[in-house]
Design an enzyme around this catalytic site. Sequence first.
Site, PDB file in Angstrom:
ATOM      1  N   CYS A  96      40.879  68.716  31.908  1.00 46.14           N
ATOM      2  CA  CYS A  96      42.264  68.707  32.482  1.00 46.14           C
ATOM      3  C   CYS A  96      42.965  68.267  34.410  1.00 46.14           C
ATOM      4  O   CYS A  96      43.865  68.002  34.731  1.00 46.14           O
ATOM      5  CB  CYS A  96      43.103  69.962  31.899  1.00 46.14           C
ATOM      6  SG  CYS A  96      43.560  69.755  30.601  1.00 46.14           S
ATOM      7  N   HIS A 345      51.852  68.066  29.136  1.00 37.88           N
ATOM      8  CA  HIS A 345      50.921  67.532  29.935  1.00 37.88           C
ATOM      9  C   HIS A 345      49.800  66.529  28.999  1.00 37.88           C
ATOM     10  O   HIS A 345      48.815  65.929  28.558  1.00 37.88           O
ATOM     11  CB  HIS A 345      49.731  68.990  29.600  1.00 37.88           C
ATOM     12  CG  HIS A 345      48.502  69.131  29.975  1.00 37.88           C
ATOM     13  ND1 HIS A 345      48.496  68.245  31.144  1.00 37.88           N
ATOM     14  CD2 HIS A 345      47.427  69.641  29.432  1.00 37.88           C
ATOM     15  CE1 HIS A 345      46.537  68.373  31.839  1.00 37.88           C
ATOM     16  NE2 HIS A 345      46.092  69.836  30.583  1.00 37.88           N
ATOM     17  N   CYS A 375      42.818  75.047  35.154  1.00 37.24           N
ATOM     18  CA  CYS A 375      41.646  74.953  34.578  1.00 37.24           C
ATOM     19  C   CYS A 375      41.532  73.920  33.889  1.00 37.24           C
ATOM     20  O   CYS A 375      42.000  73.052  33.500  1.00 37.24           O
ATOM     21  CB  CYS A 375      42.349  76.760  33.214  1.00 37.24           C
ATOM     22  SG  CYS A 375      43.537  75.576  32.164  1.00 37.24           S
TER      23      CYS A 375
END
Length: 393
Positions: A96, A345, A375
């Site tokens: 991510c 996202h 994260c």
Amino acid sequence: MSAETGAAGTAYIVDAVRTPVGRRGKGLSQVHPLDLAAAPLRELVERVGVDSAEYDEVILGCIDQLGPQAMDIARNAWLAAGLSEQVPGTTVERQCGSGQQAVHYAAQAVMSGTSDLVVAGGVQSMSALPLSHSNVAAAEFGFPDPFTGSQGWSQRYGDQEISQFRGAEMMAERWGFSREDLEAFAVRSHERALAAQAEGRFDREILPLAGLSADEGPRAPDLEKIRSLAPIVEGGLHTAATASQMSDGAAALLIASPEAVERHALTPRARIHHVSARGDDPVMMLSAPIRATRHALERSGMSLEQMDLIEINEAFAAVVLAWQSELGADPEKVNVNGGAIALGHPIGATGARLMTSLLHELERRDARWGLQTMCEGGGQANVTIIERLDRVS
């Protein structure tokens, strides 16, 4: 890995632009990933007004580098944008945090004096490829998960499940959050995003693409529907409403040295004050922003209270709530325009999208300091601290 502006040099953010974030299968789903990334790259170069042959490199984050996202999408997207063939490209994969790590590598290249103009950003088409994150993506393609067959891994961590979904539940349990806590956070994310859209806060940073001019994710919360959703993990607390949305999108930032700023008569908008990354429990996976933020504040000699705005990626509601709880952060400074639960996202692009939004909101508020963290798979987290600079009109 960490760096601060100082003797090592200075890295400026000159400009930043992003596409809207499209919902998976919706507004940007028919845009080829190369063209998705090319759009902000082309726009950035045109806005800055420096010939593309003057750039040293383009670095993009991208996960699941398969099919249309394979063969170094950073290089190929630059070419698809019609930009100089002599500029090399590098594609970064840190789950991510890939887009944020791309910014870090660009800043470190500039701070070290080995580069002067570097484009950094990220791209992800989750419509083109299945859900990411190691064993989930592997299963989609019929491969064993990344840990099966490794003696070293099994000796250290056994054969327990390694997934973001389990990690989110572990965090909710450890910090004692209820489903109601998670849902209240998700509602706030949507409400903030909708308010930001209504006030046009994202307009300056978004480059319309394929007929889409606004993020598709935010919607008026329906509490009855939210409360009726089944948990993602059987017996768990998180649902689709309290997790980030699968999305498509891209973003790009220009990172420049003082020498490049002077040579090309550029006006920097922010200074990158600190970049670092830290790891934590890879099984819980999502708790690393806590350790990474503490490390960044210690290394930079700053406090969280000094930060005017904070962006922490809303992978799951428990991630942000745990981080706030541990660090005592003011919720009124955190994700003020909503986060990935509402806005979406696009995994490889989100780090660059967050940085783009953070820069623009600092400017809108005439604020000075911003911190970004997120994260990442493997139990990792990046932290960036930027200082907004006064711009000459």
